[in-house]
Scaffold this motif. Structure first.
Motif, PDB file in Angstrom:
ATOM      1  N   GLU A 160     -43.508-103.087  49.675  1.00 16.17           N
ATOM      2  CA  GLU A 160     -44.337-101.980  50.187  1.00 16.17           C
ATOM      3  C   GLU A 160     -43.425-101.654  51.586  1.00 16.17           C
ATOM      4  OE1 GLU A 160     -46.792-105.131  51.491  1.00 16.17           O
ATOM      5  OE2 GLU A 160     -45.799-104.507  49.833  1.00 16.17           O
ATOM      6  N   GLN A 161     -43.052-100.430  51.851  1.00 11.97           N
ATOM      7  CA  GLN A 161     -42.292 -99.918  53.052  1.00 11.97           C
ATOM      8  C   GLN A 161     -43.463 -99.268  54.066  1.00 11.97           C
ATOM      9  OE1 GLN A 161     -38.731 -97.711  52.259  1.00 11.97           O
ATOM     10  NE2 GLN A 161     -38.462 -99.130  50.363  1.00 11.97           N
ATOM     11  N   GLN A 162     -44.563 -98.609  53.198  1.00 13.60           N
ATOM     12  CA  GLN A 162     -45.467 -98.094  53.833  1.00 13.60           C
ATOM     13  C   GLN A 162     -46.743 -98.674  53.373  1.00 13.60           C
ATOM     14  OE1 GLN A 162     -45.008 -95.626  56.248  1.00 13.60           O
ATOM     15  NE2 GLN A 162     -42.815 -96.035  55.700  1.00 13.60           N
ATOM     16  N   TYR A 163     -48.023 -98.350  54.011  1.00 10.65           N
ATOM     17  CA  TYR A 163     -49.054 -98.863  53.646  1.00 10.65           C
ATOM     18  C   TYR A 163     -49.416 -98.688  52.018  1.00 10.65           C
ATOM     19  CZ  TYR A 163     -53.795-100.980  53.803  1.00 10.65           C
ATOM     20  OH  TYR A 163     -54.969-101.455  53.505  1.00 10.65           O
ATOM     21  N   ILE A 164     -49.960 -99.674  51.471  1.00  6.96           N
ATOM     22  CA  ILE A 164     -50.147 -99.552  50.147  1.00  6.96           C
ATOM     23  C   ILE A 164     -51.414 -98.875  49.594  1.00  6.96           C
ATOM     24  CG2 ILE A 164     -49.085-101.876  49.337  1.00  6.96           C
ATOM     25  CD1 ILE A 164     -52.024-102.907  49.086  1.00  6.96           C
ATOM     26  N   ALA A 165     -52.254 -98.475  50.481  1.00 13.01           N
ATOM     27  CA  ALA A 165     -53.453 -97.694  50.273  1.00 13.01           C
ATOM     28  C   ALA A 165     -54.140 -97.784  48.884  1.00 13.01           C
ATOM     29  CB  ALA A 165     -52.998 -96.156  50.385  1.00 13.01           C
ATOM     30  N   GLY A 166     -54.504 -96.987  48.191  1.00  9.14           N
ATOM     31  CA  GLY A 166     -55.626 -97.294  46.895  1.00  9.14           C
ATOM     32  C   GLY A 166     -54.598 -97.847  45.785  1.00  9.14           C
ATOM     33  N   GLY A 167     -53.430 -97.283  45.861  1.00  7.74           N
ATOM     34  CA  GLY A 167     -52.531 -97.628  44.807  1.00  7.74           C
ATOM     35  C   GLY A 167     -51.383 -96.431  44.566  1.00  7.74           C
ATOM     36  N   ASP A 168     -50.420 -97.221  43.952  1.00  2.66           N
ATOM     37  CA  ASP A 168     -49.111 -96.044  43.807  1.00  2.66           C
ATOM     38  C   ASP A 168     -48.372 -96.682  42.856  1.00  2.66           C
ATOM     39  OD1 ASP A 168     -46.936 -94.329  44.073  1.00  2.66           O
ATOM     40  OD2 ASP A 168     -46.250 -95.303  45.995  1.00  2.66           O
ATOM     41  N   TYR A 169     -48.358 -95.961  41.519  1.00  2.00           N
ATOM     42  CA  TYR A 169     -48.055 -96.671  40.102  1.00  2.00           C
ATOM     43  C   TYR A 169     -46.727 -96.118  39.533  1.00  2.00           C
ATOM     44  CZ  TYR A 169     -52.084 -99.660  41.125  1.00  2.00           C
ATOM     45  OH  TYR A 169     -52.752-100.658  41.411  1.00  2.00           O
ATOM     46  N   PHE A 170     -46.487 -94.799  39.891  1.00  2.00           N
ATOM     47  CA  PHE A 170     -45.484 -93.948  38.852  1.00  2.00           C
ATOM     48  C   PHE A 170     -44.569 -93.226  40.275  1.00  2.00           C
ATOM     49  CE2 PHE A 170     -49.086 -94.045  36.281  1.00  2.00           C
ATOM     50  CZ  PHE A 170     -48.675 -94.146  34.993  1.00  2.00           C
ATOM     51  N   TYR A 171     -43.297 -93.355  39.497  1.00  2.00           N
ATOM     52  CA  TYR A 171     -42.373 -92.858  40.407  1.00  2.00           C
ATOM     53  C   TYR A 171     -42.260 -91.422  40.715  1.00  2.00           C
ATOM     54  CZ  TYR A 171     -37.356 -91.952  42.169  1.00  2.00           C
ATOM     55  OH  TYR A 171     -36.377 -91.441  42.851  1.00  2.00           O
ATOM     56  N   PRO A 172     -41.991 -90.841  41.760  1.00  2.00           N
ATOM     57  CA  PRO A 172     -41.671 -91.572  43.135  1.00  2.00           C
ATOM     58  C   PRO A 172     -43.033 -92.109  43.911  1.00  2.00           C
ATOM     59  CG  PRO A 172     -41.666 -89.125  43.351  1.00  2.00           C
ATOM     60  CD  PRO A 172     -42.126 -89.328  42.118  1.00  2.00           C
ATOM     61  N   TYR A 173     -42.794 -93.188  44.381  1.00  2.00           N
ATOM     62  CA  TYR A 173     -43.521 -93.951  45.141  1.00  2.00           C
ATOM     63  C   TYR A 173     -43.668 -93.734  46.647  1.00  2.00           C
ATOM     64  CZ  TYR A 173     -42.198 -96.626  40.839  1.00  2.00           C
ATOM     65  OH  TYR A 173     -41.854 -96.969  39.523  1.00  2.00           O
ATOM     66  N   PHE A 174     -44.984 -93.268  47.035  1.00  2.00           N
ATOM     67  CA  PHE A 174     -44.890 -93.143  48.489  1.00  2.00           C
ATOM     68  C   PHE A 174     -44.935 -94.304  49.318  1.00  2.00           C
ATOM     69  CE2 PHE A 174     -49.592 -93.834  47.243  1.00  2.00           C
ATOM     70  CZ  PHE A 174     -49.766 -94.780  48.112  1.00  2.00           C
ATOM     71  N   MET A 175     -45.055 -95.308  48.756  1.00  2.00           N
ATOM     72  CA  MET A 175     -45.141 -96.520  49.724  1.00  2.00           C
ATOM     73  C   MET A 175     -43.714 -97.138  49.546  1.00  2.00           C
ATOM     74  SD  MET A 175     -47.043 -99.176  47.409  1.00  2.00           S
ATOM     75  CE  MET A 175     -46.908 -99.610  45.807  1.00  2.00           C
ATOM     76  N   LEU A 176     -42.889 -96.779  48.708  1.00  2.00           N
ATOM     77  CA  LEU A 176     -41.447 -97.326  48.398  1.00  2.00           C
ATOM     78  C   LEU A 176     -40.576 -96.036  48.278  1.00  2.00           C
ATOM     79  CD1 LEU A 176     -42.343 -99.649  45.557  1.00  2.00           C
ATOM     80  CD2 LEU A 176     -41.805-100.420  47.799  1.00  2.00           C
ATOM     81  N   PRO A 177     -40.390 -95.333  49.531  1.00  2.00           N
ATOM     82  CA  PRO A 177     -39.695 -93.974  49.572  1.00  2.00           C
ATOM     83  C   PRO A 177     -38.202 -94.344  49.227  1.00  2.00           C
ATOM     84  CG  PRO A 177     -40.408 -94.650  51.632  1.00  2.00           C
ATOM     85  CD  PRO A 177     -41.090 -95.798  50.873  1.00  2.00           C
ATOM     86  N   ASN A 178     -37.593 -95.618  49.514  1.00  2.00           N
ATOM     87  CA  ASN A 178     -36.486 -95.723  49.386  1.00  2.00           C
ATOM     88  C   ASN A 178     -35.830 -96.569  47.990  1.00  2.00           C
ATOM     89  OD1 ASN A 178     -35.668 -94.470  51.966  1.00  2.00           O
ATOM     90  ND2 ASN A 178     -36.094 -96.677  52.894  1.00  2.00           N
ATOM     91  N   LEU A 179     -36.958 -96.413  47.148  1.00  2.00           N
ATOM     92  CA  LEU A 179     -36.715 -97.076  45.981  1.00  2.00           C
ATOM     93  C   LEU A 179     -35.980 -96.408  44.861  1.00  2.00           C
ATOM     94  CD1 LEU A 179     -36.891-100.062  44.590  1.00  2.00           C
ATOM     95  CD2 LEU A 179     -38.940 -99.180  43.597  1.00  2.00           C
ATOM     96  N   TYR A 213     -48.530-105.143  42.264  1.00  2.00           N
ATOM     97  CA  TYR A 213     -49.509-104.144  42.918  1.00  2.00           C
ATOM     98  C   TYR A 213     -50.754-104.235  41.830  1.00  2.00           C
ATOM     99  CZ  TYR A 213     -45.745-103.330  45.940  1.00  2.00           C
ATOM    100  OH  TYR A 213     -44.684-103.436  47.083  1.00  2.00           O
ATOM    101  N   ALA A 214     -50.592-104.189  40.891  1.00  2.00           N
ATOM    102  CA  ALA A 214     -51.796-103.749  39.796  1.00  2.00           C
ATOM    103  C   ALA A 214     -52.464-105.173  39.935  1.00  2.00           C
ATOM    104  CB  ALA A 214     -51.219-103.476  38.501  1.00  2.00           C
ATOM    105  N   THR A 215     -53.697-104.975  39.459  1.00  2.00           N
ATOM    106  CA  THR A 215     -54.652-103.879  39.120  1.00  2.00           C
ATOM    107  C   THR A 215     -55.437-103.214  40.223  1.00  2.00           C
ATOM    108  OG1 THR A 215     -56.499-105.635  38.558  1.00  2.00           O
ATOM    109  CG2 THR A 215     -54.964-104.972  36.766  1.00  2.00           C
ATOM    110  N   HIS A 216     -55.111-103.263  41.414  1.00  2.00           N
ATOM    111  CA  HIS A 216     -55.599-102.585  42.547  1.00  2.00           C
ATOM    112  C   HIS A 216     -55.789-101.322  42.607  1.00  2.00           C
ATOM    113  CE1 HIS A 216     -55.943-101.609  46.764  1.00  2.00           C
ATOM    114  NE2 HIS A 216     -56.202-103.002  46.989  1.00  2.00           N
ATOM    115  N   GLN A 217     -56.870-100.929  42.915  1.00  2.00           N
ATOM    116  CA  GLN A 217     -57.255 -99.425  42.869  1.00  2.00           C
ATOM    117  C   GLN A 217     -56.130 -98.515  43.348  1.00  2.00           C
ATOM    118  OE1 GLN A 217     -61.328 -99.932  44.559  1.00  2.00           O
ATOM    119  NE2 GLN A 217     -61.813 -98.121  42.974  1.00  2.00           N
ATOM    120  N   THR A 218     -56.165 -97.501  43.195  1.00  2.00           N
ATOM    121  CA  THR A 218     -56.576 -96.515  42.044  1.00  2.00           C
ATOM    122  C   THR A 218     -56.103 -96.731  40.873  1.00  2.00           C
ATOM    123  OG1 THR A 218     -57.136 -94.796  43.736  1.00  2.00           O
ATOM    124  CG2 THR A 218     -57.347 -94.335  41.526  1.00  2.00           C
TER     125      THR A 218
END
Length: 664
Positions: A170-189, A227-232
């Motif tokens: 994670e480059q940004q805070y993981i928050a509740g979950g982020d599972y499908f591209y594009p990823y808000f927590m991995l903007p450079n991936l 990151y799974a199975t963390h919410q959301t």
């Protein structure tokens, strides 16, 4: 020089290759060639997964054939524990082999603090890399609160702890979950798969790394941290539909989205094992798999255990844990309690790598168990979680043998359970087994003193040196009244008859007082004692403050509101006010207005608040990290602050009897 730096690359490759194609078994059932070569290591960490979600632990709805097969080939632990009931401290324990309270990370790290895993700890990957291992983190790190600036420059980043490669972390805070591209927590991936699902991507990266490391001729350490199975919760829709169509879908333990997420993780276990086999190194690779804490109560429960994530009941800390080492007997079920604090000593011993010199190890090695031997002897396991985090309360616990003692830190109530006869923790044995309760209580007290995570109650025995003990029968000598600043509220402050009286004629009064005594040391306490209050308004403020003050625009104060039964802290720096209210406290405690005491204890860059309840004993309120606002752990900064206290009341009067400053 690394431990294997002088080993010829062809010798290493020859040993690994021979192990993969049927070499003879050596002592202990291990292949002779594999025993001579450093083992590869794979650690798979799943987020927020309750133990009951895996088929090998009894679930008949979720489909986890590959994790079940891993357990059948190796060891399934029935008393596997994480280091804490939330993620960051468990990860810290796995990386360091120390209890989270000793490391100094006891809560999940948020998006705006300044906490991180210090590089003063020599971690597992750093130690293995020094011995010639290629090290890789894929996925969640969550051991730094800094999310600004260049990733590799952030304090506590994974590269600084010994990882050669860091992928999809994670480059940004993981928050509740982020599972499908594009990823808000991995903007450079960049995207690699069509309709990319993050867990699929992590599985792909894992097999790619294994292939690269093998081709380079290095033993490797792979930390695949999902990151799974963390919410959301989220998963590919066809998989969700598959489970939604199964009988009982939606019932407890039968959650279609969770099951779909778990199936993708499970597929990754097969992909990793297939890759190891195809490369001829399956016979020399250790695999450990577990969850970072119990299941989240918002998504499911942890039956048969009591509690869930954020609690120190078994549902919060007893997790699925599977270990596999080739050549050792498979299908074993181990009941001995083991924890993530044991991972670092275990894996170093299995690799033949010396532990860091001079660094305390709280864990014990179960490397012999991996080889087919018995579980290591241990005296006790400990947990310290001093936080209000729904559904949990500030707690500490110890397991010793079959018994467990859990202590609620805010009221010192204790519960004793026999985890063999009563794994669901339904029958409290403190009254019927007082000697056992005393034994575990003594062990827990010793551990709390040892880790020195937060200061003890501010009694003269614990904070023995009096810097100031002042009553107000002689007026306000030595104090400065800062009201009406900083909140510009009307009211009066006067001292007479041995007490200080704060009066508000229908509007809020705030009296912030500052002594001339500087805060010259760490482990100091500001203690304010209240005699009485007179206030009839049902929603009124009757709040005590205690802490550390520079001036009206700069202060750090803990507070407790007796009428509304709330606590929290205020920090004002250069006139900007921030703070936090511990909302979960509402209704959980009932301290008195009259004869109350509030203490704010400074310990490093944290403050800990205590108050006195009706029985007269100090009780824990909270610990707050204030380092991101002001570094009171810096002696130069601390010297500019004084001891201070205050009161706020609406439409009545409050009398303050005495103020004290003490040093530990």
């Amino acid at each position: 020089m690394g431990r294997f730096a002088n080993v010829d690359r062809r010798t290493v490759l020859r040993g690994i290759g021979a192990a993969g194609v049927g070499a003879a078994l050596g002592p202990g059932g291990r292949r002779a060639e594999a025993a001579a070569a450093p083992p590869n290591i794979v650690v798979i960490l799943i987020d927020d997964l309750a133990r009951r979600e895996l088929g090998c632990y009894g679930n008949t709805f979720n489909e986890t054939p590959n994790m079940d097969r891993l357990a059948a080939d190796g060891i399934r632990f029935t008393a596997g524990y994480c280091g804490a009931p939330v993620c960051s401290p468990t990860r810290a324990s796995l990386m360091t082999g120390q209890y989270p309270a000793r490391v100094g990370i006891t809560e999940f790290l948020g998006p705006s603090g300044d906490d991180f895993l210090p590089t003063s700890f020599q971690t597992l990957p750093e130690t293995l890399r020094g011995a010639g291992y290629r090290t890789c983190l894929i996925g969640k790190w969550h051991l730094s609160e800094t999310y600004t600036g260049p990733v590799r420059d952030r304090p506590g980043n994974p590269w600084s702890h010994g990882f050669d490669e860091v992928i999809a972390s994670e480059q940004q805070y993981i928050a509740g979950g982020d599972y499908f591209y594009p990823y808000f927590m991995l903007p450079n991936l960049p995207q690699r798969l069509d309709n990319e699902y993050l867990t699929d991507r992590l599985n792909l990266e894992a097999t790619d790394f294994i292939t690269r490391a093998h081709q380079a001729g290095s033993p490797f350490f792979l930390y695949l941290s999902h990151y799974a199975t963390h919410q959301t919760l989220a998963a590919p829709q066809p998989l969700i539909d598959k489970y939604a169509a199964k009988p009982g879908a939606g019932q407890a333990g039968r959650k279609p989205v969770l099951a779909a997420m778990l199936e993708v993780i499970d597929a990754g276990v097969k992909q990793i094992r297939d890759t190891l086999t195809s490369l001829g190194i399956a016979g020399n690779t250790i695999i450990l798999l577990l969850s970072d804490n119990g299941g989240d109560s918002a998504t499911d429960t942890s039956v048969p255990f009591r509690g869930a994530k954020a609690t120190l009941y078994e549902g919060g800390v007893r997790v699925p844990m599977i270990a596999y080492r080739p050549g050792a007997p498979g299908g074993r079920v181990v009941d001995a309690p083991l924890s993530t604090v044991d991972f670092m000593p275990t894996l170093l011993a299995a690799a033949g790598v010396a532990a860091p010199a001079g660094q305390k190890a709280d864990g014990v090695s179960f490397a012999g168990l991996l080889d087919g031997g018995s579980a290591p002897a241990r005296d006790a396991l400990f947990w310290v979680y001093p936080h209000w985090h729904d559904p949990g309360l500030p707690s500490a616990s110890v397991r010793k043998g079959r018994y467990k003692l859990l202590r609620r830190l805010h009221d010192n109530r204790e519960e004793l359970y026999d985890l063999i006869a009563d794994e669901a923790e339904t029958t409290d044995l403190t009254a019927s087994m007082p000697a056992k309760a005393t034994e575990l209580r003594t062990a827990l007290d010793a551990h709390l003193r040892d880790v020195d995570r937060f200061p003890p109650e501010p009694s003269p025995a614990n904070v023995p040196t009096a810097l100031l003990e002042q009553e107000f029968d002689a007026g306000l000598g030595g104090f400065t009244v800062l009201a009406p600043a900083p909140e510009n509220r009307a009211g009066t402050v006067a001292a007479s008859g041995g007490a200080l009286t704060v009066t508000a004629g229908g509007s809020a009064a705030f009296a912030l007082l500052r002594s001339t005594l500087a805060v010259g040391a760490d482990n100091v306490a500001a203690i304010v004692s209240q005699r009485s209050y007179a206030n009839t308004a049902t929603t009124a403020q009757d709040t005590l403050f205690a802490g550390f003050v520079k001036d009206a625009q700069n202060y750090v104060l803990a507070w407790y509101n007796h009428r509304q039964k709330r606590t929290g802290w205020d920090v004002r720096i250069a006139g900007t006010l921030t703070g936090n209210r511990v909302t979960q406290l509402d209704g959980a405690i009932n301290y008195p207005g009259p004869n109350a005491r509030l203490a704010c204890v400074l310990h490093g860059d944290e403050i800990t608040a205590y108050a006195v309840a009706a029985g007269g004993a100090w009780q824990y309120l909270f610990t707050a990290d204030i380092g991101r606002f002001v570094r009171l752990d810096d002696p130069a900064v601390r010297a500019t602050y004084k001891f201070g206290f205050g009161a706020r009341i609406d439409g009545g009067t409050m009398t303050i009897e005495r103020f004290a400053a003490r040093r530990r």
